[in-house]
Design a protein around this motif. Structure first.
Motif, PDB file in Angstrom:
ATOM      1  N   TRP A   1       0.851  -1.197   0.000  1.00 16.78           N
ATOM      2  CA  TRP A   1       0.000   0.000   0.000  1.00 16.78           C
ATOM      3  C   TRP A   1       0.876   1.232   0.000  1.00 16.78           C
TER       4      TRP A   1
ATOM      5  N   SER B   1      -2.974   6.229  -1.456  1.00 19.87           N
ATOM      6  CA  SER B   1      -3.641   5.438  -2.489  1.00 19.87           C
ATOM      7  C   SER B   1      -4.996   4.958  -1.991  1.00 19.87           C
ATOM      8  N   GLU B   2      -5.953   4.835  -2.902  1.00 18.15           N
ATOM      9  CA  GLU B   2      -7.289   4.366  -2.541  1.00 18.15           C
ATOM     10  C   GLU B   2      -7.403   2.847  -2.575  1.00 18.15           C
ATOM     11  N   THR B   3      -6.368   2.156  -3.051  1.00 19.16           N
ATOM     12  CA  THR B   3      -6.407   0.693  -3.135  1.00 19.16           C
ATOM     13  C   THR B   3      -5.195   0.089  -2.433  1.00 19.16           C
TER      14      THR B   3
ATOM     15  N   THR C   1      -6.480  -6.748  -5.780  1.00 20.78           N
ATOM     16  CA  THR C   1      -6.505  -5.326  -5.465  1.00 20.78           C
ATOM     17  C   THR C   1      -7.810  -5.000  -4.762  1.00 20.78           C
TER      18      THR C   1
ATOM     19  N   ASP D   1     -10.154  -2.191  -2.271  1.00 22.06           N
ATOM     20  CA  ASP D   1     -10.337  -0.839  -1.762  1.00 22.06           C
ATOM     21  C   ASP D   1      -9.674  -0.749  -0.389  1.00 22.06           C
TER      22      ASP D   1
ATOM     23  N   ASP E   1     -11.970  -0.889   2.549  1.00 18.24           N
ATOM     24  CA  ASP E   1     -12.550  -2.215   2.716  1.00 18.24           C
ATOM     25  C   ASP E   1     -11.533  -3.188   3.288  1.00 18.24           C
TER      26      ASP E   1
END
Length: 436
Positions: free
Chosen positions: A275, A279-281, A297, A299, A302
């Motif tokens: 990560w 970053s969003e992912t 990959t 979220d 999540d």
């Protein structure tokens, strides 16, 4: 030649630490809207668990001074959180302690098999939203093993194998996957104490029996109605599964210990997580950690929510002992051994009975739990061997006062000072010296 030196871990530089430090409050605020339906209601215990993890291994939160009395070499050892289900480092040490207990005090010198019991996706939310059922799920697995092995041994009434069951809630990608890992003897003992080997039990027969026991369990709890029960029983592929092909031969204590550590491993692996801050992912590599094409990959929010869903409830056992390995049976054997030893001593110096097993030594449990011993088992390095003169190092002090901590760290100019020094104090109590 200098011995390999112990190197302090750097938790603040790991992607897991960065994820939780950056996104935990966001996930908490969005839980009801985004995650409650999938992962259940928000649990207040997570605040203290995450706070303790973010303090784990951070020198600003306290440390011990380790010093060699011969050459005056010294290093600092940060306190740990000793948490369950979140901290990979403390999880590895907890698993090492459990594996040592299993090898030293529980497991008999017989062959063992790993049994894995899984339930269909339709039923998994029941065990995630009602975590108190994870214990009864282990009991259903035990009853399945006991009944089938008793039939195979031809001694249904008094036959007793040994089993250690561990409940897990996570799958390979941190998905919700409640299931049971169990270490089971490849045979059992009769009422008279005779060992009877059972080299094979049909997994398909175990699957059928386990399915009925789980369905009955959920019916008794009022969670499964007749319509859904008929639906489950009508499936050609039940969704349940039982595997018992992994075995450990008698006498292979190292393999048994390695298997026990695997069964009690932490949900997340730092080696697999990638990560970039902002970053969003997040990327989670497959189990071998090398095949980027198979990486998943997710979220980032999540991913954090998935991980938090696997933190166990406090005072909820994750390990259960059954049959010949139950606490009651082992306690009786220990009391019988002590009585025989006392009787032999009272009979006079001319009569000698065999010495009690090493596991009866009161110091063994303390050695097994000792921080240095756990680090030896996890990292295969002795943190109390001086890298300069190879002498035995000692803990000389515990530093917990903030003013003293800052003075020592400023004096040493240690790289332990991270951006975390500006973080708010934890909601839980700070780690205490015995949590090394």
């Amino acid at each position: 030649m200098e011995a390999a030196a112990y190197r302090a871990r750097r938790p603040a530089e790991t992607p897991l630490y960065a994820l939780l430090a950056s996104l935990y409050e966001t996930v908490k605020g969005a839980w009801e809207d985004l995650f409650e339906r999938r992962y259940g209601f928000w649990r207040g215990l997570l605040d203290s668990v995450v706070a303790r993890y973010l303090d784990c291994g951070i020198f600003e939160r306290g440390f011990a001074r380790i010093r060699c009395p011969d050459c005056a070499a010294e290093y600092l050892l940060a306190f740990s959180c000793k948490g369950r289900g979140l901290c990979p480092s403390c999880g590895a040490k907890r698993a090492a302690e459990f594996a040592a207990l299993l090898r030293d005090e529980v497991a008999a010198d017989v062959g063992h098999a790993q049994w894995v019991f899984t339930v269909p996706k339709l039923l998994r939310p029941y065990f995630m939203h009602h975590r108190e059922l994870l214990g009864p799920l282990c009991a259903a697995a035990w009853k399945t093993v006991r009944e089938l092995m008793a039939v195979a041994a031809g001694d249904e009434k008094g036959f007793r194998p040994g089993m250690v069951a561990m409940s897990q809630t996570f799958g390979d990608q941190l998905n919700l996957h409640p299931h049971v890992h169990a270490l089971v003897t490849r045979g059992g003992w009769t009422v008279s104490g005779q060992w009877v080997p059972v080299p094979y039990v049909s997994p398909s027969a175990a699957e059928t029996l386990f399915r009925h026991k789980v369905i009955r369990l959920l019916q008794r709890e009022g969670l499964l109605d007749e319509d859904r029960t008929r639906l489950l029983l009508s499936w050609h592929h039940s969704g349940f599964s039982v595997h018992n092909s992994v075995t450990v031969p008698a006498g292979d204590g190292r393999a048994l210990e390695a298997l026990a550590r695997y069964c009690l491993r932490s949900p997340v692996s730092l080696a697999r997580l990638r990560w970039t801050p902002g970053s969003e992912t997040a990327t989670y590599l497959p189990r071998d950690g090398h095949d980027d094409e198979k990486a998943e990959t997710l979220d980032a929010l999540d991913f954090v929510a998935r991980l938090l869903a696997h933190v166990p409830d406090p005072r909820r056992h994750l390990v259960h002992y059954y049959g010949a390995y139950s606490n009651v049976v082992r306690g009786k054997l220990k009391a019988r051994s002590q009585a025989q030893q006392a009787e032999s001593l009272a009979s006079g110096p001319g009569v000698h009975s065999p010495p009690p097993p090493a596991c009866t030594s009161p110091s063994l449990a303390a050695l097994r739990r000792g921080w240095a011993q756990l680090l030896r088992r996890v990292y295969e390095i002795d943190p109390l061997v001086c890298p300069r003169c190879q002498g035995v190092m000692r803990v000389v002090s515990f530093i917990t006062e903030g003013r003293v901590i800052r003075r020592i760290l400023d004096h040493l100019g240690t790289s332990a000072r991270r951006a975390t020094q500006d973080r708010a104090p934890p909601l839980a109590a700070a780690p205490v010296p015995h949590s090394l």
